[in-house]
Design a protein around this motif. Structure first.
Motif, PDB file in Angstrom:
ATOM      1  N   ALA A   1      84.685  72.227  54.511  1.00  0.00           N
ATOM      2  CA  ALA A   1      85.122  70.965  55.125  1.00  0.00           C
ATOM      3  C   ALA A   1      84.802  69.775  54.223  1.00  0.00           C
ATOM      4  O   ALA A   1      83.702  69.666  53.698  1.00  0.00           O
ATOM      5  N   ILE A   2      85.792  68.887  54.065  1.00  0.00           N
ATOM      6  CA  ILE A   2      85.593  67.667  53.281  1.00  0.00           C
ATOM      7  C   ILE A   2      85.083  66.537  54.175  1.00  0.00           C
ATOM      8  O   ILE A   2      84.121  65.841  53.834  1.00  0.00           O
ATOM      9  N   ARG A   3      85.721  66.332  55.328  1.00  0.00           N
ATOM     10  CA  ARG A   3      85.355  65.203  56.195  1.00  0.00           C
ATOM     11  C   ARG A   3      84.907  65.612  57.595  1.00  0.00           C
ATOM     12  O   ARG A   3      84.142  64.905  58.223  1.00  0.00           O
ATOM     13  N   HIS A   4      85.406  66.725  58.101  1.00  0.00           N
ATOM     14  CA  HIS A   4      85.164  67.034  59.509  1.00  0.00           C
ATOM     15  C   HIS A   4      84.957  68.543  59.665  1.00  0.00           C
ATOM     16  O   HIS A   4      85.732  69.342  59.157  1.00  0.00           O
ATOM     17  N   LEU A   5      83.891  68.917  60.378  1.00  0.00           N
ATOM     18  CA  LEU A   5      83.584  70.321  60.631  1.00  0.00           C
ATOM     19  C   LEU A   5      83.255  70.501  62.102  1.00  0.00           C
ATOM     20  O   LEU A   5      82.448  69.765  62.662  1.00  0.00           O
TER      21      LEU A   5
ATOM     22  N   ILE B   1      73.864  70.741  53.881  1.00  0.00           N
ATOM     23  CA  ILE B   1      75.053  70.633  54.712  1.00  0.00           C
ATOM     24  C   ILE B   1      75.930  69.461  54.318  1.00  0.00           C
ATOM     25  O   ILE B   1      77.145  69.607  54.143  1.00  0.00           O
ATOM     26  N   PHE B   2      75.332  68.282  54.134  1.00  0.00           N
ATOM     27  CA  PHE B   2      76.106  67.058  53.951  1.00  0.00           C
ATOM     28  C   PHE B   2      76.404  66.732  52.484  1.00  0.00           C
ATOM     29  O   PHE B   2      77.114  65.783  52.188  1.00  0.00           O
ATOM     30  N   GLY B   3      75.850  67.508  51.558  1.00  0.00           N
ATOM     31  CA  GLY B   3      76.174  67.311  50.153  1.00  0.00           C
ATOM     32  C   GLY B   3      75.357  66.222  49.491  1.00  0.00           C
ATOM     33  O   GLY B   3      74.213  65.939  49.871  1.00  0.00           O
ATOM     34  N   GLU B   4      75.960  65.563  48.485  1.00  0.00           N
ATOM     35  CA  GLU B   4      75.262  64.576  47.675  1.00  0.00           C
ATOM     36  C   GLU B   4      74.979  63.292  48.462  1.00  0.00           C
ATOM     37  O   GLU B   4      75.826  62.825  49.228  1.00  0.00           O
ATOM     38  N   GLY B   5      73.787  62.753  48.242  1.00  0.00           N
ATOM     39  CA  GLY B   5      73.406  61.525  48.927  1.00  0.00           C
ATOM     40  C   GLY B   5      72.269  60.825  48.204  1.00  0.00           C
ATOM     41  O   GLY B   5      71.799  61.266  47.149  1.00  0.00           O
ATOM     42  N   GLU B   6      71.827  59.728  48.808  1.00  0.00           N
ATOM     43  CA  GLU B   6      70.745  58.930  48.224  1.00  0.00           C
ATOM     44  C   GLU B   6      69.672  58.695  49.271  1.00  0.00           C
ATOM     45  O   GLU B   6      69.972  58.445  50.452  1.00  0.00           O
ATOM     46  N   ILE B   7      68.404  58.795  48.870  1.00  0.00           N
ATOM     47  CA  ILE B   7      67.290  58.567  49.786  1.00  0.00           C
ATOM     48  C   ILE B   7      67.144  57.071  50.039  1.00  0.00           C
ATOM     49  O   ILE B   7      66.931  56.286  49.119  1.00  0.00           O
ATOM     50  N   LEU B   8      67.280  56.665  51.305  1.00  0.00           N
ATOM     51  CA  LEU B   8      67.153  55.259  51.679  1.00  0.00           C
ATOM     52  C   LEU B   8      65.741  54.914  52.130  1.00  0.00           C
ATOM     53  O   LEU B   8      65.237  53.822  51.848  1.00  0.00           O
ATOM     54  N   ALA B   9      65.111  55.835  52.856  1.00  0.00           N
ATOM     55  CA  ALA B   9      63.764  55.551  53.368  1.00  0.00           C
ATOM     56  C   ALA B   9      63.047  56.855  53.665  1.00  0.00           C
ATOM     57  O   ALA B   9      63.675  57.861  54.032  1.00  0.00           O
TER      58      ALA B   9
ATOM     59  N   SER C   1      71.670  58.497  52.703  1.00  0.00           N
ATOM     60  CA  SER C   1      72.998  57.898  52.743  1.00  0.00           C
ATOM     61  C   SER C   1      73.989  58.847  52.077  1.00  0.00           C
ATOM     62  O   SER C   1      73.812  59.235  50.920  1.00  0.00           O
ATOM     63  N   PHE C   2      75.046  59.221  52.834  1.00  0.00           N
ATOM     64  CA  PHE C   2      76.099  60.084  52.321  1.00  0.00           C
ATOM     65  C   PHE C   2      77.425  59.321  52.327  1.00  0.00           C
ATOM     66  O   PHE C   2      77.527  58.226  52.891  1.00  0.00           O
ATOM     67  N   ALA C   3      78.436  59.914  51.725  1.00  0.00           N
ATOM     68  CA  ALA C   3      79.760  59.297  51.727  1.00  0.00           C
ATOM     69  C   ALA C   3      80.294  59.163  53.147  1.00  0.00           C
ATOM     70  O   ALA C   3      81.076  58.263  53.453  1.00  0.00           O
ATOM     71  N   THR C   4      79.850  60.045  54.030  1.00  0.00           N
ATOM     72  CA  THR C   4      80.319  60.028  55.423  1.00  0.00           C
ATOM     73  C   THR C   4      79.463  59.152  56.328  1.00  0.00           C
ATOM     74  O   THR C   4      79.772  58.996  57.510  1.00  0.00           O
ATOM     75  N   GLY C   5      78.353  58.605  55.801  1.00  0.00           N
ATOM     76  CA  GLY C   5      77.509  57.751  56.625  1.00  0.00           C
ATOM     77  C   GLY C   5      76.029  58.024  56.401  1.00  0.00           C
ATOM     78  O   GLY C   5      75.645  58.825  55.535  1.00  0.00           O
ATOM     79  N   ILE C   6      75.187  57.362  57.174  1.00  0.00           N
ATOM     80  CA  ILE C   6      73.730  57.486  57.048  1.00  0.00           C
ATOM     81  C   ILE C   6      73.210  58.494  58.069  1.00  0.00           C
ATOM     82  O   ILE C   6      73.585  58.448  59.249  1.00  0.00           O
ATOM     83  N   LYS C   7      72.357  59.420  57.608  1.00  0.00           N
ATOM     84  CA  LYS C   7      71.777  60.435  58.476  1.00  0.00           C
ATOM     85  C   LYS C   7      70.255  60.374  58.397  1.00  0.00           C
ATOM     86  O   LYS C   7      69.687  60.037  57.364  1.00  0.00           O
ATOM     87  N   LYS C   8      69.583  60.726  59.516  1.00  0.00           N
ATOM     88  CA  LYS C   8      68.129  60.746  59.558  1.00  0.00           C
ATOM     89  C   LYS C   8      67.677  62.157  59.938  1.00  0.00           C
ATOM     90  O   LYS C   8      68.215  62.765  60.864  1.00  0.00           O
ATOM     91  N   PHE C   9      66.695  62.694  59.194  1.00  0.00           N
ATOM     92  CA  PHE C   9      66.230  64.053  59.400  1.00  0.00           C
ATOM     93  C   PHE C   9      64.713  64.086  59.537  1.00  0.00           C
ATOM     94  O   PHE C   9      64.015  63.148  59.141  1.00  0.00           O
TER      95      PHE C   9
END
Length: 273
Positions: free
Chosen positions: A153-157, A232-240, A249-257
């Motif tokens: 999936a590129i955008r939606h799973l 799962i969400f691929g490449e991203g950047e650590i925001l906090a 932060s991912f191309a699809t939005g910000i996630k918290k884990f």
């Protein structure tokens, strides 16, 4: 057959009964639902399927599922002509969808989807006994296939499971519970092993599949601003990064884990330089 074939007494009686039943059917008034019931039960089609499955190794449950789907379609068509027309329309749509690349639905297996990507992916029939095929044990190959599926999936799973398959109770795939813990750890009970259908060893096999030489296993490696890859969400950047959570932060939005879950299960890895 009665006139020209030598039959045993019970065979002759059976044929006479079938002929009498056939003659009683009013084909111009019989609904598709009634016709399917005649074929399945009165004419012995379901018994024949069971016998052939045992003899030739067919999957009897899958064949019955096909009949049940036909039954669902028949419930919405009042006449046999409409039923046959609807089936023909579905056949034409399935054939033409491969020729038209726009707004087409691709039905494929996990194996055939390797190397492909789609804007939207729907993984269906995620049930124990189907994926994984064995309820008590998860194989490495099935784990890899599930990973292949979710990463198409590129955008939606969407992962699709259910509690009843027609009239039979079923159990959602243990892969769904493992993935839910990755995405939203707080939604799962702390003692996952209490689930009656999930053996701790099997769940461990599902969850420990992501470790490699770039896997981040120490909180000190979680540096704000660094580029990482989530399983799962691929490449991203650590925001906090806090004591309990990590924000990416991912191309699809910000996630918290959950930080501990990501570290313990190996869900985040450093990017290749």
């Amino acid at each position: 057959m009665l006139e020209h074939v030598e039959l045993k007494d019970y065979q002759s009686e059976y044929i006479k009964r079938i002929r009498k039943m056939y003659d009683s059917i009013k084909f111009d008034k019989t609904t598709p639902t009634s016709m399917l019931e005649h074929i399945r039960y009165d004419f012995g089609y379901e018994r024949t399927l069971k016998k052939m499955s045992e003899e030739y190794g067919f999957n009897y449950e899958n064949l019955i599922d096909i009949l049940n789907v036909l039954g669902l379609i028949a419930n919405h068509t009042p006449t046999m002509i409409e039923f046959v027309g609807g089936m023909k329309q579905l056949e034409n749509l399935a054939r033409s969808s491969n020729k038209n690349q726009l707004n087409a639905i691709t039905l494929t297996t996990f194996h055939s989807s390797k190397g492909l990507e789609f804007d939207r992916v729907y993984m269906i029939d995620l049930l124990d006994g189907i994926l994984p095929s064995e309820v008590e044990e998860v194989t490495e190959e099935e784990t890899r296939l599930f990973y292949v599926g979710i990463t198409r999936a590129i955008r939606h799973l969407e992962l699709i499971s259910y509690n009843k398959r027609f009239k039979t109770s079923v159990v959602p795939s243990k892969f769904m519970n493992a993935l839910k813990q990755i995405v939203s750890p707080q939604e799962l009970p702390k003692k996952v092993s209490k689930s009656p259908r999930i053996a701790p060893k099997s769940l461990k096999k599902v969850q420990k599949q992501f470790f490699n030489e770039r896997t981040i296993t120490n909180k000190s490696a979680l540096i704000v601003g660094s580029k990482v890859k989530h399983v799962i969400f691929g490449e991203g950047e650590i925001l906090a990064v806090t004591g309990s959570t990590i924000e990416l932060s991912f191309a699809t939005g910000i996630k918290k884990f959950s930080t501990d879950t990501c570290i313990q299960q190996g869900y985040i890895e450093t990017m290749k330089v």
